[in-house]
Design a protein around this motif. Structure first.
Motif, mmCIF file in Angstrom:
data_model
loop_
_atom_site.group_PDB
_atom_site.id
_atom_site.type_symbol
_atom_site.label_atom_id
_atom_site.label_comp_id
_atom_site.label_asym_id
_atom_site.label_seq_id
_atom_site.Cartn_x
_atom_site.Cartn_y
_atom_site.Cartn_z
ATOM 1 N N LEU A 126 -24.105 -72.523 1.117
ATOM 2 C CA LEU A 126 -23.209 -71.649 1.883
ATOM 3 C C LEU A 126 -21.812 -71.581 1.278
ATOM 4 N N GLY A 127 -21.531 -72.419 0.288
ATOM 5 C CA GLY A 127 -20.216 -72.380 -0.355
ATOM 6 C C GLY A 127 -19.084 -72.737 0.584
ATOM 7 N N ALA A 128 -19.355 -73.626 1.538
ATOM 8 C CA ALA A 128 -18.345 -73.978 2.537
ATOM 9 C C ALA A 128 -17.391 -75.039 1.999
ATOM 10 N N GLN A 129 -16.219 -75.137 2.661
ATOM 11 C CA GLN A 129 -15.218 -76.159 2.335
ATOM 12 C C GLN A 129 -15.604 -77.441 3.070
ATOM 13 N N VAL A 130 -16.300 -78.313 2.362
ATOM 14 C CA VAL A 130 -16.912 -79.499 2.978
ATOM 15 C C VAL A 130 -16.107 -80.738 2.592
ATOM 16 N N GLY A 131 -15.672 -81.510 3.586
ATOM 17 C CA GLY A 131 -14.913 -82.720 3.334
ATOM 18 C C GLY A 131 -15.797 -83.910 3.011
ATOM 19 N N ALA A 132 -15.158 -85.077 2.844
ATOM 20 C CA ALA A 132 -15.883 -86.312 2.539
ATOM 21 C C ALA A 132 -16.460 -86.917 3.826
ATOM 22 N N VAL A 133 -17.455 -87.772 3.652
ATOM 23 C CA VAL A 133 -18.033 -88.467 4.804
ATOM 24 C C VAL A 133 -17.001 -89.425 5.394
ATOM 25 N N GLN A 134 -16.839 -89.370 6.713
ATOM 26 C CA GLN A 134 -15.996 -90.325 7.420
ATOM 27 C C GLN A 134 -16.878 -91.176 8.322
ATOM 28 N N VAL A 135 -16.698 -92.487 8.219
ATOM 29 C CA VAL A 135 -17.483 -93.441 8.997
ATOM 30 C C VAL A 135 -16.666 -93.839 10.223
ATOM 31 N N LEU A 136 -17.195 -93.549 11.417
ATOM 32 C CA LEU A 136 -16.457 -93.805 12.654
ATOM 33 C C LEU A 136 -17.268 -94.730 13.564
ATOM 34 N N PRO A 137 -17.300 -96.029 13.224
ATOM 35 C CA PRO A 137 -18.149 -96.945 14.008
ATOM 36 C C PRO A 137 -17.753 -96.997 15.481
#
Lengths: 132, 132
Positions: B26-37
């Protein structure tokens, strides 16, 4: 490729009741009912300032949301729509990547070309692309 | 009362795979994975310019999206979040109107107070309100 989220669509069993809840309980900017027999839905647009929520109620035989409401009689989130600058380019990129495009581009409820993508290719989410 | 659509959240079984599809197909502006325990999820934010799509993957025991993914193993649209200027005022109006607010306001994934509304009161749609 994809740009703005144009709208999120909610299928509802009773459009007048749903619109009243968004207006009275959530204080949303709720438009008038629009009857779209060529698309098989009645629709109310909610303007959130940055995007729109579309409440959809089935209209007539073979409404495209009738099956969804049979499976989800209380309603639910039906699809989300992203804007793309060129639908032909978008479809070519998606099919090259292995995504399934549901049918040929056609004119959507806003008078512009749209396609839908198979929800199984995007984590159970029905995605509409609209050329803007 | 409600203002901008802050985000729409998609529950996905495999966050890396989902993020790759949004980025590559989709060519989207995708950020990095954020871990939210503390919220029981891993999240990737997609910036659409006017709003955000949040891809959520369960993290740990008792993740708030585990039940949803048990019922929908392929994923699906989980909730939508609207901004409100004053959560206390919003909750008072909603409860006066007969809507069920799920628990007390708490600090959400963006560090601001949030509540969730019962999906049966809004056509099968889980609505989050965030004070902004």
């Amino acid at each position: 490729m994809i740009g703005r989220l144009n709208h999120i669509a909610i299928a509802v069993p009773d459009l007048a009741a749903a619109a009243a809840k968004y207006r009275d309980m959530l204080g949303a900017q709720v438009g008038a009912v629009q009857v779209l027999p060529e698309h098989g839905v009645n629709v109310v647009f909610i303007d959130t300032g940055n995007t729109k929520v579309e409440l959809l109620e089935p209209l007539g035989e073979g409404s495209p949301i009738a099956g969804f409401l049979n499976r989800n009689p209380g309603g639910g989130m039906h699809h989300m729509c992203f804007e793309v600058p060129d639908l032909t380019v978008a479809v070519a990129r998606l099919t090259a990547g292995g995504a399934r495009v549901l049918g040929e581009p056609r004119i959507g409820a806003h008078g512009r070309p749209v396609v839908f993508l198979h929800p199984k290719d995007f984590d159970g989410t029905l995605i509409e692309l609209e050329e803007v």
